[in-house]
Design a protein around this motif. Sequence first.
Motif, short mmCIF file in Angstrom:
data_model
loop_
_atom_site.label_atom_id
_atom_site.label_comp_id
_atom_site.label_asym_id
_atom_site.label_seq_id
_atom_site.Cartn_x
_atom_site.Cartn_y
_atom_site.Cartn_z
N UNK A 48 0.81 -1.21 0.00
CA UNK A 48 0.00 0.00 0.00
C UNK A 48 0.85 1.27 0.00
N UNK A 49 2.12 1.17 0.44
CA UNK A 49 3.01 2.34 0.48
C UNK A 49 3.96 2.36 -0.72
N UNK A 50 4.63 1.23 -0.97
CA UNK A 50 5.59 1.14 -2.09
C UNK A 50 4.84 0.67 -3.33
N UNK A 51 4.71 1.56 -4.30
CA UNK A 51 3.93 1.23 -5.51
C UNK A 51 4.74 0.49 -6.56
N UNK A 52 6.04 0.85 -6.66
CA UNK A 52 6.84 0.28 -7.75
C UNK A 52 8.30 0.21 -7.35
N UNK A 53 8.98 -0.85 -7.79
CA UNK A 53 10.42 -1.02 -7.55
C UNK A 53 11.06 -1.32 -8.90
N UNK A 97 22.50 2.75 -9.97
CA UNK A 97 23.21 2.57 -8.70
C UNK A 97 22.58 1.57 -7.77
N UNK A 98 21.43 1.03 -8.13
CA UNK A 98 20.75 0.10 -7.23
C UNK A 98 19.30 -0.04 -7.58
N UNK A 99 18.41 0.42 -6.69
CA UNK A 99 16.97 0.31 -6.94
C UNK A 99 16.30 1.66 -6.75
N UNK A 100 15.24 1.90 -7.53
CA UNK A 100 14.38 3.07 -7.37
C UNK A 100 13.03 2.64 -6.83
#
Length: 579
Positions: A76-81, A86-89
Amino acid sequence: MACFFRRKIAAQLSRIFGHKEDVFIPAISAIPVSRKQVGPDFQLSVNDLVSNGVLSAGGDFKTKTELLARQIQPDEVIEDIAPSRGGLHFRINKIILAKTLLKQLHEDPGGFGVRSDLLRGTSGKRTLVEFSSPNIAKKFHAGHLRSTIIGNFISNLKAALGNEVIRVNYLGDWGMQFGLLGAGFQRLGSQDKLRQNALQHLFDVYVQVNREAESDGTIQEEARQFFRLLEQGDERSLLLWKQFRDITVEEYKRIYKRLGVHFDHYSGESFHQAMTQDVLHQLKQQGLLKRTQKGTGVVDISSAGDMSSYATVQRSDGTSLYITRDVAAALDRKEKYDFDEMIYVTDKSQENHFHQLFSILQAMQQPWAQRCRHVAFGLVQGMSTRRGEVVFLEDILDEARHRMLTNMGNSKTTKDLDDPEDTAEKVGISALIVQDFKGPIRSDYRFEWERVLQSQGDTGVFLQYTHARLCSLMRMQDGGAEEANFDPEHLLDKRSTQILQHLLRYDEVLHQCDQELQPRYLLNFLMTLCHLVASAHKELPVKGSPPAVAQARLHLFAGARTVLSNGMGLLGITPVNKM
C-alpha cells in the motif's frame, strides 16, 4: 516524514536479508527533484549494501539488482520497484506521501526532519562551540562576521538535532597588544573621551601609539613593562585592563543582539592566564617541555619525535603565549563542561595554530583531543559602505539596513509595514548571511552590495520574500490551514508532488550539514524549495478554487512555509511575515 518511508523500505529488505532494519536506513535516500518530470521518490544504493557487508562483493551488478527488485513486494506504500544504475528506485503512493508528510508538519512542525532515524546517532551529545572571538578594546571588526554567523549556524544545528550546546565567546583579552594599548592609554588616553565614545577612543589611541612606536623605541619597552605588570597581577594595570574589557563586552552584546546571536559564556585568554604555569609544569612532568638555545619553551609535535616540527609555549622571559593559554582553556573546559566534542570556528590562517594545539593535547595523552575540530573559513574582500572601505561590522549592518530600506521604498510590491526599519534590518542581515553561506565556507569571496540585495536569484531577499508571500497567503485564507483535515487526492499534480518529494530530503540535508559543518547544503535546499513554491504559487491558486482543493493546497503551502521558516532559523535568519 522521510523516516516513515525509509522504514517501510527497510522492513522489506530486512525480510529478504535477515538483518535489522537499521542496517539499511543509511543506504536509502530521497531522490533530488527533477524539474522536467515527476520521478521516483527513493533510491537504494547497492554499493552501500556491499560496503556494510549485507551483499557480497563481485558478481554481475545488473543481475544482483534485478533479482533484488523481484524479491521486494509492492504494497500500500511502495507502488513500484525498478533497477537503476546505482541500485533500486522506489515509487511511493502519492496520496500516502502527501497525507503522511503534511500531517506531521501540521502536528509537529518543530520536529519535522530533526526526529529522523537517519539523525539518531547525532543527538544526545554535549557540544562546545567557540566562535566570534573578537579582540577587546577594539570595535567589532567586519572580519569577525564570518566566525560569528558560521558558529551560530553550527550551534543552532547541533541544538536542533538534540544536543546540549555550550556557546563560548573566547575574547582576545590578553597578550602583548594590551601592553601596547595600556602604555598608549597612559600617554594619550582620556577618561572623558572614554565615557563619550569608548571603543572609538581606544581604537584611536591604539592606532596612534602604534604609529609612534615605529620611531620611538621607548614605547615598545613601556608596552613590555605594562604587560609584565599585568601578568604579575599589578592592581593599577589590571583595573585599567578590566575597564577596557567591560566596556567592550557591553558594546559587543548590543551588536550580537542585532545579529540574533547569544553566548552562554564570555571567556577569554585572561581567564586561563593563571593556569598557564600549571600547563607548563604538566608538560615538564611528562617530559614534553624542551628548551631551545634562546631559552624558549617548546613541545615536539613531529610524527618522528625528531623536533622537525615543534610548538613554542613559553617566551625566553617566562611569559606565556596564545597557544599556552589555549591549551589551558581546553583542559579547563573539559573539566568544567565534560564536552563530547569541541568546535573552534576561525579563519583558515589559524590552521597551523590548531594543528599545534590538538597535537599538544594528544601528546599530553588527552583522548578527547581527537574530538576537537577546527572549522576554517576564507576571507571576504570588497566590503565597503557609501563612505568607502570599512573594517567595522556595525557600519556594514547599518549599510545593509539603509540600502534595503531604500530598495523597499522604491518597490511597488512593498506592503504597509508597522516597522519598516526593523524589516529592513532583518532582510538586510539575511542577505549578508545568504551571501556568506552560498559556497564552501573555506573559500574566499568578493562582496558586492548590488548582488547581495537583489530580489531575483538565490539571495536572502528572495528567501525572505518567499516566506512573507506564504505568510500573506495564510492570512488571506483566514487560518484555513489550521484545520487538520484535507483531501490528499487534490495534491497529485506535478507541482505539488515536486514540493513533497523535495521535503523528503530535509533530514538528509541536515545530516550532511552536521557531518561537514557546512551551511551551503541547507541553503541550497531552501533556495530550491523557494523556486518550487514560486512555480506552484502560479499554477495552483488557492483563492477561487473549490473549498476542498483550496484546503489541500493551503496545507501544502503551510507545510512548505514551516520547513522554510525552520531552515532559515537554523541559518541564523529571522523570517519576516510581511515585506
